[in-house]
Design a protein around this motif. Structure first.
Motif, mmCIF file in Angstrom:
data_model
loop_
_atom_site.group_PDB
_atom_site.id
_atom_site.type_symbol
_atom_site.label_atom_id
_atom_site.label_comp_id
_atom_site.label_asym_id
_atom_site.label_seq_id
_atom_site.Cartn_x
_atom_site.Cartn_y
_atom_site.Cartn_z
ATOM 1 N N UNK A 42 0.801 -1.226 0.000
ATOM 2 C CA UNK A 42 0.000 0.000 0.000
ATOM 3 C C UNK A 42 0.825 1.263 0.000
ATOM 4 N N UNK A 43 2.060 1.174 0.468
ATOM 5 C CA UNK A 43 2.981 2.298 0.381
ATOM 6 C C UNK A 43 2.655 3.423 1.337
ATOM 7 N N UNK A 86 1.216 6.690 -2.611
ATOM 8 C CA UNK A 86 2.248 6.122 -3.478
ATOM 9 C C UNK A 86 2.437 4.660 -3.104
ATOM 10 N N UNK A 87 1.946 3.764 -3.950
ATOM 11 C CA UNK A 87 2.087 2.346 -3.682
ATOM 12 C C UNK A 87 3.445 1.868 -4.165
ATOM 13 N N UNK A 88 3.795 0.641 -3.798
ATOM 14 C CA UNK A 88 5.077 0.098 -4.230
ATOM 15 C C UNK A 88 5.084 -0.231 -5.717
ATOM 16 N N UNK A 89 3.929 -0.172 -6.366
ATOM 17 C CA UNK A 89 3.916 -0.289 -7.823
ATOM 18 C C UNK A 89 4.720 0.838 -8.449
ATOM 19 N N UNK A 90 4.561 2.055 -7.895
ATOM 20 C CA UNK A 90 5.324 3.207 -8.377
ATOM 21 C C UNK A 90 6.816 3.022 -8.148
ATOM 22 N N UNK A 96 8.216 0.392 -10.469
ATOM 23 C CA UNK A 96 8.324 0.911 -11.835
ATOM 24 C C UNK A 96 9.539 1.813 -11.975
ATOM 25 N N UNK A 97 9.789 2.640 -10.979
ATOM 26 C CA UNK A 97 10.975 3.508 -11.011
ATOM 27 C C UNK A 97 12.260 2.687 -11.017
ATOM 28 N N UNK A 98 12.308 1.650 -10.178
ATOM 29 C CA UNK A 98 13.504 0.809 -10.117
ATOM 30 C C UNK A 98 13.753 0.097 -11.439
ATOM 31 N N UNK A 99 12.701 -0.418 -12.045
ATOM 32 C CA UNK A 99 12.848 -1.127 -13.316
ATOM 33 C C UNK A 99 13.350 -0.183 -14.403
ATOM 34 N N UNK A 100 12.818 1.054 -14.418
ATOM 35 C CA UNK A 100 13.250 2.036 -15.411
ATOM 36 C C UNK A 100 14.735 2.356 -15.246
ATOM 37 N N UNK A 115 9.490 11.902 -3.428
ATOM 38 C CA UNK A 115 9.103 10.512 -3.119
ATOM 39 C C UNK A 115 8.552 9.749 -4.311
ATOM 40 N N UNK A 116 7.849 10.420 -5.221
ATOM 41 C CA UNK A 116 7.265 9.707 -6.358
ATOM 42 C C UNK A 116 8.328 9.200 -7.324
#
Length: 277
Positions: free
Chosen positions: A61-62, A66-70, A73-77, A221-222
């Motif tokens: 839930x983050x 801001x969930x951990x999906x965000x 996604x940042x880490x993968x990018x 944070x985002x």
């Protein structure tokens, strides 16, 4: 009898050694399923008495919408771009040093190796001042662009692999009309796939787990990757250990999947590098 005893002793030692190596990972997995109360009551136990799967839901839930999906996604990018840049730049540099003879080759190769002797802490302040003057602080550029400038260790690793490829291949390709770029892309890269896979996996792992770079250059944070977002579970009021451990386990999944996919190439690349003949 003696042979059987040595076999039992060997396997017992291997099992014990494997358990010691895996204990931190097993401890992390077990702690991710504990409540905070149970964690403090029995922090060293591997199997929780109450299975708190809600830690994963709460952790994902983050914070502040801001969930951990965000964060994932940042880490993968960041990791994907950095890995691409490392593979392209290091393979080109390794090809130039190992297959092209030019006058100052030894000098530049030595200069490249000297960069491996510099601790990263020495470069932090100059790099920050440089990126700040370019207006890159607060963006992903300081985490991505340097990967396109090569890395001495990865260049050296690829060089040792390319040196094992016979020079007659280059001569035959040139006689068939291949340019240097075609020789590199169509012949050399396919022959060094294990080494390229090794560099890609190591680069992805390093970028995925990079904490210091995020701490220095990102201020929103985002934009945080997972490695830095885990820190947000701790504040002045305390630490929410269950969800933090749960997201730590989740952050290991992409790296483990990548490792198992390229495990054969990774082992082959590391074991073959530097072997002559």
């Amino acid at each position: 009898m003696k042979k059987r005893f040595m076999t039992v002793l060997y396997h017992t030692g291997m099992i014990m050694g494997s358990f010691i190596m895996l204990y931190p990972l097993l401890w992390l997995l077990g702690s991710s399923l504990k409540t905070n109360e149970e964690y403090f009551a029995s922090p060293y136990s591997l199997i929780p008495t109450t299975w708190a799967f809600s830690n994963y839901i709460e952790g994902w839930g983050g914070f502040a919408r801001l969930t951990f999906t965000t964060f994932f996604r940042n880490s993968i990018l960041i990791a994907a771009v950095s890995t691409l840049g490392t593979v392209v730049s290091c393979s080109l540099a390794a090809y130039g040093f190992s297959r092209i003879q030019f006058r100052t080759r030894k000098f530049w190769f030595g200069a490249m190796l000297l960069t491996m002797c510099l601790p990263s802490q020495v470069l932090m302040v100059p790099q920050y001042l440089l990126y700040n003057s370019l207006g890159w602080v607060g963006t992903y550029l300081p985490l991505m662009v340097p990967s396109f400038c090569g890395n001495a260790f990865n260049v050296f690793l690829l060089m040792q692999f390319m040196k094992n490829i016979p020079g007659e291949i280059d001569e035959a390709a040139v006689m068939d009309g291949c340019s240097r770029l075609q020789l590199f892309g169509r012949i050399m890269l396919p022959l060094v796939k294990p080494a390229v896979a090794t560099v890609a996996v190591l680069s992805f792992m390093g970028s995925w787990s990079d904490f210091m770079g995020t701490l220095l250059y990102l201020n929103k944070p985002r934009m945080y990757p997972v490695s830095f977002a885990l820190r947000l579970f701790s504040d002045e009021s305390g630490t929410n250990y269950g969800p933090m451990f749960a997201m730590s386990v989740a952050s290991l999944v992409p790296v483990l999947v990548l490792f198992f996919i390229f495990q054969k190439s990774l082992v082959e690349g590391i074991s073959t590098t530097g072997v002559k003949g």
